[in-house]
Design an enzyme around this catalytic site. Structure first.
Site, PDB file in Angstrom:
ATOM      1  N   HIS A 152       0.835  -1.205   0.000  1.00 54.09           N
ATOM      2  CA  HIS A 152       0.000   0.000   0.000  1.00 54.09           C
ATOM      3  C   HIS A 152       0.871   1.256   0.000  1.00 54.09           C
ATOM      4  O   HIS A 152       0.612   2.200  -0.759  1.00 54.09           O
ATOM      5  CB  HIS A 152      -0.905  -0.017   1.232  1.00 54.09           C
ATOM      6  CG  HIS A 152      -1.660   1.252   1.466  1.00 54.09           C
ATOM      7  ND1 HIS A 152      -2.985   1.419   1.108  1.00 54.09           N
ATOM      8  CD2 HIS A 152      -1.281   2.432   2.037  1.00 54.09           C
ATOM      9  CE1 HIS A 152      -3.379   2.634   1.437  1.00 54.09           C
ATOM     10  NE2 HIS A 152      -2.362   3.277   2.003  1.00 54.09           N
ATOM     11  N   GLU A 153       1.914   1.260   0.822  1.00 54.13           N
ATOM     12  CA  GLU A 153       2.770   2.447   0.899  1.00 54.13           C
ATOM     13  C   GLU A 153       3.581   2.630  -0.385  1.00 54.13           C
ATOM     14  O   GLU A 153       3.767   3.760  -0.858  1.00 54.13           O
ATOM     15  CB  GLU A 153       3.705   2.337   2.110  1.00 54.13           C
ATOM     16  CG  GLU A 153       2.994   2.289   3.456  1.00 54.13           C
ATOM     17  CD  GLU A 153       2.048   3.459   3.664  1.00 54.13           C
ATOM     18  OE1 GLU A 153       2.282   4.544   3.092  1.00 54.13           O
ATOM     19  OE2 GLU A 153       1.055   3.296   4.373  1.00 54.13           O
ATOM     20  N   HIS A 156       1.459   4.290  -2.946  1.00 51.62           N
ATOM     21  CA  HIS A 156       1.426   5.745  -2.800  1.00 51.62           C
ATOM     22  C   HIS A 156       2.619   6.381  -3.514  1.00 51.62           C
ATOM     23  O   HIS A 156       2.490   7.415  -4.175  1.00 51.62           O
ATOM     24  CB  HIS A 156       1.462   6.138  -1.323  1.00 51.62           C
ATOM     25  CG  HIS A 156       0.115   6.145  -0.670  1.00 51.62           C
ATOM     26  ND1 HIS A 156      -0.982   6.755  -1.227  1.00 51.62           N
ATOM     27  CD2 HIS A 156      -0.303   5.643   0.522  1.00 51.62           C
ATOM     28  CE1 HIS A 156      -2.020   6.627  -0.417  1.00 51.62           C
ATOM     29  NE2 HIS A 156      -1.645   5.953   0.647  1.00 51.62           N
ATOM     30  N   GLU A 229      -6.445   7.065  -0.700  1.00 53.99           N
ATOM     31  CA  GLU A 229      -6.369   5.823   0.068  1.00 53.99           C
ATOM     32  C   GLU A 229      -7.031   4.667  -0.676  1.00 53.99           C
ATOM     33  O   GLU A 229      -6.504   3.553  -0.694  1.00 53.99           O
ATOM     34  CB  GLU A 229      -7.008   6.014   1.441  1.00 53.99           C
ATOM     35  CG  GLU A 229      -6.266   6.985   2.338  1.00 53.99           C
ATOM     36  CD  GLU A 229      -4.802   6.599   2.527  1.00 53.99           C
ATOM     37  OE1 GLU A 229      -4.498   5.394   2.693  1.00 53.99           O
ATOM     38  OE2 GLU A 229      -3.955   7.496   2.487  1.00 53.99           O
TER      39      GLU A 229
END
Length: 316
Positions: A152-153, A156, A229
């Site tokens: 997930h990071e 980003h 998100e």
């Protein structure tokens, strides 16, 4: 033990397209313009022409600094320390493998000395990125769930979301701190020369500006934070090949944040994978994150459509 793998490179997750990057560039421009205008209003209201000039100079410096150094500022706000390879080789290997899958350089790793389980990414682009994890997240998540969080990071970073987040964190933090400082000093350091605008009306006007400015900065953050998100969840789920792992991690992290809220540098709360601040009905209205149940529902649907094993076969 996780190790480097020779993964078959594909076209990459969907969220990394050029159109997405262009959209983020536009959002960054709007965010900078909005926060810049807000700082100029505060400066003019409290100091008149001199205050406006001072705020203008300050804005130029901060806009330059937020672009080139916002990642270092965000890490420094939380006392993050570099996580050396020898301290957690398996974690470095896991991040390296995910970075290979994403077709991007391996970001630097940092550790936040708090037991609150959470993580965030920062940096203006994939070549200047960093991922920070807390000591608590390594304690409560298994490696499968942690892989989902790190994916997930990295999503980003690949989607260029981190530039928006770090710019917003830096400038919103400056606005909040400036409002607090000027509230106590009453604008005396930049007082107006003309007495005609003084008196109770002027004082109440200043008070209104100082109260509204931090709220306005927060609303600007909200405008660009929530949709990021959902996108990072989807891209991260594809990247790790296991949507359910990320869903499981989010539920654990939400519970951890409720039990041990992390209130250091609130202006950077939107950087984290889950909101680190203590919540409540009112706080929920101003949350920089979409509801965890909705994020989990979307990830479960992703997993059900293909199955976690099917997702992983993409990277076999």
């Amino acid at each position: 033990m996780y190790g480097s793998s020779t993964t078959r490179m594909g076209p990459g997750p969907r969220g990394s397209g050029w159109g997405h990057r262009l959209g983020n560039a536009l959002k960054t421009t709007v965010l900078l313009a909005g926060l810049t205008a807000l700082l100029l209003v505060v400066g003019e209201r409290l100091g008149g022409p001199r205050g406006l000039v001072f705020a203008g100079f300050f804005v130029v410096v901060m806009n330059f600094g937020s672009y080139w150094f916002s990642d270092r500022i965000a890490l420094a706000m939380h006392g993050a320390q570099p996580l050396e390879y020898a301290q957690a080789p398996w974690l470095h290997q896991l991040v390296e493998r995910l970075a290979q899958r994403a077709g991007m350089p391996k970001p630097k790793l940092y550790l936040l000395p708090t037991r609150t389980p959470n993580a965030f990414a920062t940096g203006r682009d994939p070549e200047h990125a960093a991922v920070a994890v807390t000591a608590g997240i390594v304690e409560i998540l298994d490696r499968r769930e942690l892989e989902g969080v790190l994916a997930h990071e990295l999503a980003h970073v690949k989607n260029r979301d981190t530039l928006i987040g770090t710019v917003a964190a830096t400038l919103a933090g400056v606005i909040s701190y400036a409002a607090q400082m000027l509230f106590w000093f009453g604008g005396s350091m930049l007082s107006r020369d003309d007495d005609e605008e003084g008196g109770l009306g002027h004082a109440l006007g200043n008070l209104g500006v100082l109260l509204v400015a931090p709220i306005a900065a927060t609303l600007l953050q909200l405008a660009v934070s929530r949709s990021r998100e959902y996108g990072a969840d989807a891209t991260g789920a594809e990247l790790c090949g296991d949507p359910d792992a990320l869903a499981d991690a989010l539920m654990k992290l939400e519970r951890g944040a409720e039990l041990m809220p992390y209130d250091r540098a609130p202006a950077t709360s939107h950087l984290f994978i889950v909101n680190p601040l203590s919540g409540g009905a009112i706080m929920g209205l101003f949350s920089t994150h979409p509801p965890i149940p909705e994020r989990v529902r979307r990830l479960r649907e992703m997993g059900a459509r293909t199955g976690s094993r099917g997702w992983r076969d993409v990277w076999a």
